[in-house]
Scaffold this active site. Structure first.
Site, PDB file in Angstrom:
ATOM      1  N   SER A  65       0.826  -1.210   0.000  1.00 19.02           N
ATOM      2  CA  SER A  65       0.000   0.000   0.000  1.00 19.02           C
ATOM      3  C   SER A  65       0.861   1.261   0.000  1.00 19.02           C
ATOM      4  O   SER A  65       2.022   1.254   0.436  1.00 19.02           O
ATOM      5  CB  SER A  65      -0.914   0.019   1.224  1.00 19.02           C
ATOM      6  OG  SER A  65      -1.698  -1.137   1.302  1.00 19.02           O
TER       7      SER A  65
HETATM    8  N1  SAH Z   1      -0.694  -5.011   4.208  1.00 18.18           N
HETATM    9  C1  SAH Z   1      -0.045  -5.279   2.955  1.00 18.18           C
HETATM   10  C2  SAH Z   1      -0.881  -4.801   1.773  1.00 18.18           C
HETATM   11  C3  SAH Z   1      -1.050  -5.901   0.790  1.00 18.18           C
HETATM   12  S1  SAH Z   1      -2.325  -5.692  -0.405  1.00 18.18           S
HETATM   13  C4  SAH Z   1       1.369  -4.722   2.925  1.00 18.18           C
HETATM   14  O1  SAH Z   1       1.756  -4.028   3.881  1.00 18.18           O
HETATM   15  O2  SAH Z   1       2.111  -4.987   1.994  1.00 18.18           O
HETATM   16  C5  SAH Z   1      -3.614  -6.690   0.277  1.00 18.18           C
HETATM   17  C6  SAH Z   1      -3.328  -8.152   0.488  1.00 18.18           C
HETATM   18  O3  SAH Z   1      -4.550  -8.763   0.925  1.00 18.18           O
HETATM   19  C7  SAH Z   1      -2.894  -8.930  -0.753  1.00 18.18           C
HETATM   20  O4  SAH Z   1      -1.671  -9.545  -0.506  1.00 18.18           O
HETATM   21  C8  SAH Z   1      -4.012  -9.974  -0.943  1.00 18.18           C
HETATM   22  O5  SAH Z   1      -3.544 -11.218  -1.431  1.00 18.18           O
HETATM   23  C9  SAH Z   1      -4.561 -10.091   0.462  1.00 18.18           C
HETATM   24  N2  SAH Z   1      -5.925 -10.625   0.561  1.00 18.18           N
HETATM   25  C10 SAH Z   1      -7.006 -10.356  -0.222  1.00 18.18           C
HETATM   26  N3  SAH Z   1      -8.074 -11.066   0.182  1.00 18.18           N
HETATM   27  C11 SAH Z   1      -7.667 -11.798   1.262  1.00 18.18           C
HETATM   28  C12 SAH Z   1      -8.302 -12.749   2.111  1.00 18.18           C
HETATM   29  N4  SAH Z   1      -9.580 -13.125   1.950  1.00 18.18           N
HETATM   30  N5  SAH Z   1      -7.585 -13.293   3.124  1.00 18.18           N
HETATM   31  C13 SAH Z   1      -6.282 -12.977   3.313  1.00 18.18           C
HETATM   32  N6  SAH Z   1      -5.621 -12.080   2.537  1.00 18.18           N
HETATM   33  C14 SAH Z   1      -6.300 -11.513   1.511  1.00 18.18           C
END
Ligand code: SAH
Length: 213
Positions: free
Chosen positions: A64
């Protein structure tokens, strides 16, 4: 992994920019100053790690934008030793910040490759009390519930009730909700069956998806 003087200088500028964009929570700014974001990004983007932008991290996902991370983390108001559930480990950067803030972090990721990579990195960096799980966030983490705080870092179409029910009474969840564009919601559990909801502005996240990959 190296954290050079140049990295630190770029990080200082980023934190200053975040302050100018309205982030006032000093604890959040301090941990963002401390934590090398480039450790959580692909080598190809290393030089861009301190721009206020989201970047690809593989499996079609992104780390993000720092401003979004700072806003979500500020809204969460993490206190030392609190139990925090994060949905969407991604790169592990947000989980690491929560760990540095003293939280006991439980973080869930649905993509196996991202889960493995983040778990390995977080173990190597030893930033605090962080546990990674390859799980579908729609189910939360019932065996460790209830949580003081829950942070969702993917865009949900609605607030999953399973998650609000894993909050302690008095606990709160920060979650972006909506199709295409999301509104950042702060959901506070005020009683067994009562929740309050505050709206905190528009954002754009990768989607919250069901099932594992
Ligand atoms: N917090 C992260 C942001 C990653 S983007 C960082 O600091 O890098 C959001 C993430 O949510 C992605 O990796 C995606 O695969 C995950 N995601 C989406 N739906 C999900 C679910 N149902 N359960 C677990 N993770 C999920």
């Amino acid at each position: 992994m190296k954290d050079t003087y140049q990295h630190k200088e770029l990080r200082r500028k980023l934190v200053e920019a975040l302050r100018k964009k309205g982030i006032e929570d000093q604890a959040v700014l301090d941990v963002m100053m401390k934590l090398p974001r480039h450790f959580f990004m692909e080598k190809a983007f290393e030089e861009l790690a301190y721009e206020d932008k989201a970047f690809p991290i593989g499996s079609d996902q992104t780390i993000s934008q720092p401003l979004t991370v700072a806003i979500q983390t500020s809204l969460l108001e993490v206190k030392n030793r609190e139990k925090v559930l994060e949905i969407g480990t991604g790169s592990g950067y947000q989980a690491a910040l929560l760990g540095l803030l003293g939280a006991r972090v439980y973080t869930l990721e649905r993509h196996r490759a991202l889960y493995q990579q983040a778990k390995q990195l977080l173990e190597r960096l030893k930033l605090g009390n962080i546990r990674c799980f390859h799980r579908d966030g729609f189910k939360g983490l019932p065996e460790f519930a209830p949580f003081d705080k829950i942070i969702v870092t993917a865009g949900a179409e609605e607030v999953p009730e399973v998650l609000s029910r894993q909050l302690k009474i008095g606990g709160k969840m920060v979650i972006p909700v909506g199709k295409g564009v999301q509104e950042m919601l702060v959901i506070t559990r005020t009683g067994e069956n009562t929740f309050e909801r505050d709206e905190k502005g528009s954002f754009r996240f990768v989607p919250f998806l069901k099932g594992l990959e």
